[in-house]
Design a protein around this motif. Structure first.
Motif, short mmCIF file in Angstrom:
data_model
loop_
_atom_site.label_atom_id
_atom_site.label_comp_id
_atom_site.label_asym_id
_atom_site.label_seq_id
_atom_site.Cartn_x
_atom_site.Cartn_y
_atom_site.Cartn_z
N MET A 1 148.16 121.62 73.19
CA MET A 1 149.27 120.67 73.13
C MET A 1 148.70 119.27 72.91
O MET A 1 147.65 118.92 73.43
CB MET A 1 150.06 120.72 74.44
CG MET A 1 151.32 119.89 74.38
SD MET A 1 152.27 119.78 75.91
CE MET A 1 152.49 121.47 76.37
N CYS A 2 149.39 118.48 72.16
CA CYS A 2 148.90 117.15 71.81
C CYS A 2 149.12 116.15 72.95
O CYS A 2 149.97 116.35 73.81
CB CYS A 2 149.61 116.66 70.54
SG CYS A 2 151.34 116.25 70.80
N LYS A 5 152.70 114.55 73.09
CA LYS A 5 153.70 115.41 73.75
C LYS A 5 153.53 115.34 75.26
O LYS A 5 154.50 115.29 76.01
CB LYS A 5 153.56 116.85 73.24
CG LYS A 5 154.42 117.86 73.96
CD LYS A 5 155.79 117.96 73.38
CE LYS A 5 156.57 119.16 73.86
NZ LYS A 5 156.70 119.29 75.31
N LYS A 57 152.30 110.10 68.25
CA LYS A 57 152.15 111.29 67.40
C LYS A 57 151.64 110.93 66.02
O LYS A 57 150.73 111.58 65.49
CB LYS A 57 153.48 112.05 67.31
CG LYS A 57 153.35 113.39 66.60
CD LYS A 57 152.48 114.34 67.39
CE LYS A 57 152.39 115.69 66.70
NZ LYS A 57 151.44 116.57 67.37
N GLU A 61 148.03 112.23 64.58
CA GLU A 61 147.95 113.03 63.35
C GLU A 61 147.12 112.33 62.28
O GLU A 61 146.33 112.98 61.59
CB GLU A 61 149.34 113.34 62.82
CG GLU A 61 150.13 114.30 63.70
CD GLU A 61 149.51 115.70 63.77
OE1 GLU A 61 149.01 116.20 62.75
OE2 GLU A 61 149.54 116.30 64.86
N GLU A 169 160.18 118.62 70.57
CA GLU A 169 159.72 119.99 70.29
C GLU A 169 159.80 120.29 68.80
O GLU A 169 158.87 120.84 68.20
CB GLU A 169 160.55 121.02 71.07
CG GLU A 169 160.31 121.02 72.57
CD GLU A 169 158.94 121.54 72.97
OE1 GLU A 169 158.32 122.31 72.22
OE2 GLU A 169 158.48 121.15 74.06
N ASP A 172 157.17 118.21 66.90
CA ASP A 172 155.84 118.79 67.11
C ASP A 172 155.66 120.08 66.29
O ASP A 172 154.63 120.27 65.67
CB ASP A 172 155.65 119.09 68.61
CG ASP A 172 154.56 118.27 69.24
OD1 ASP A 172 154.37 117.11 68.82
OD2 ASP A 172 153.90 118.77 70.16
N ALA A 173 156.68 120.91 66.29
CA ALA A 173 156.61 122.17 65.53
C ALA A 173 156.44 121.90 64.04
O ALA A 173 155.67 122.57 63.36
CB ALA A 173 157.85 123.02 65.81
N LEU A 175 155.01 119.40 62.63
CA LEU A 175 153.69 118.87 62.34
C LEU A 175 152.58 119.88 62.62
O LEU A 175 151.46 119.72 62.12
CB LEU A 175 153.44 117.59 63.14
CG LEU A 175 154.34 116.43 62.70
CD1 LEU A 175 154.29 115.30 63.71
CD2 LEU A 175 153.96 115.95 61.30
N ASN A 176 152.88 120.91 63.37
CA ASN A 176 151.88 121.93 63.68
C ASN A 176 151.85 123.06 62.66
O ASN A 176 151.08 124.00 62.80
CB ASN A 176 152.09 122.48 65.09
CG ASN A 176 151.73 121.46 66.15
OD1 ASN A 176 150.91 120.59 65.93
ND2 ASN A 176 152.37 121.56 67.30
N HIS A 177 152.71 122.99 61.65
CA HIS A 177 152.73 124.05 60.62
C HIS A 177 151.72 123.74 59.55
O HIS A 177 151.56 122.79 58.98
CB HIS A 177 154.12 124.18 60.01
CG HIS A 177 155.03 125.03 60.85
ND1 HIS A 177 155.02 125.02 62.21
CD2 HIS A 177 155.97 125.94 60.50
CE1 HIS A 177 155.93 125.87 62.68
NE2 HIS A 177 156.52 126.43 61.65
#
Length: 177
Positions: A1-2, A5, A57, A61, A169, A172-173, A175-177
């Motif tokens: 987890m970042c 977050k 965030k 990133e 959420e 975050d999702a 950016l995590n793809h």
């Protein structure tokens, strides 16, 4: 987890605790009035947690994606550009959020803003902008006439907190793809 977050998760608890204090204070008979300023404070803290999350965030990133460029001119340029932009980046509505993530990461995170109850990203963007407007009213317009309705009800403040938890959420999702 970042880390962004994690910071958000701790920060949003401030808004939740303010609502708990509101519940406690409104039951005090000698208070003489509803402590509506605590509901406004919960709204303000929710938006503050969101703003901090967006700033943290994007910084996280960009640092991750430019790690190999650290110490060279192009890496310095990117980091300095982001730093300058964040100095003037306040109240991240849907457009500002979209723009900064597109500019530095090439992704429109707002297209991924979808979850149960907010399946349409356009509705989610509109709701974010509504919360931001309401926060502006809460910050700049104290309620002088205690007879008029309150700016935000407790159920609305609870919805606000839930909304921003879901928004983080979804962001975050994306950016995590």
């Amino acid at each position: 987890m970042c880390q962004a977050k994690n910071v958000f998760d701790v920060s949003i608890q401030d808004a939740e605790r303010i609502l708990e204090a509101y519940e406690h204070m409104k039951s005090i008979p000698d208070l003489g009035r509803d402590p509506e300023e605590l509901k406004r404070a919960a709204l303000i803290m929710s938006l503050t947690a969101w703003e901090t999350y967006v700033e943290d965030k994007i910084s996280e990133e960009v640092a991750l994606q430019t790690k190999v460029l650290q110490g060279c001119q192009i890496g310095n340029f990117i980091n300095n550009s982001l730093e300058k932009e964040l100095k003037f980046f306040h109240t991240p509505n849907s457009k500002k959020t979209k723009d900064i993530f597109e500019r530095f990461l090439g992704i429109d995170v707002t297209e991924s803003w979808s979850w149960p109850g907010y399946e349409d990203p356009d509705r989610t963007r509109t709701k974010l902008n509504e919360w931001i407007k309401k926060r502006g009213d809460a910050v700049h317009r104290s309620v002088a006439d205690k007879q008029i309705s309150h700016l935000i009800s407790k159920p609305e403040a609870e919805k606000c907190i839930k909304y921003f938890k879901s928004l983080v959420e979804a962001t975050d999702a994306a950016l995590n793809h």
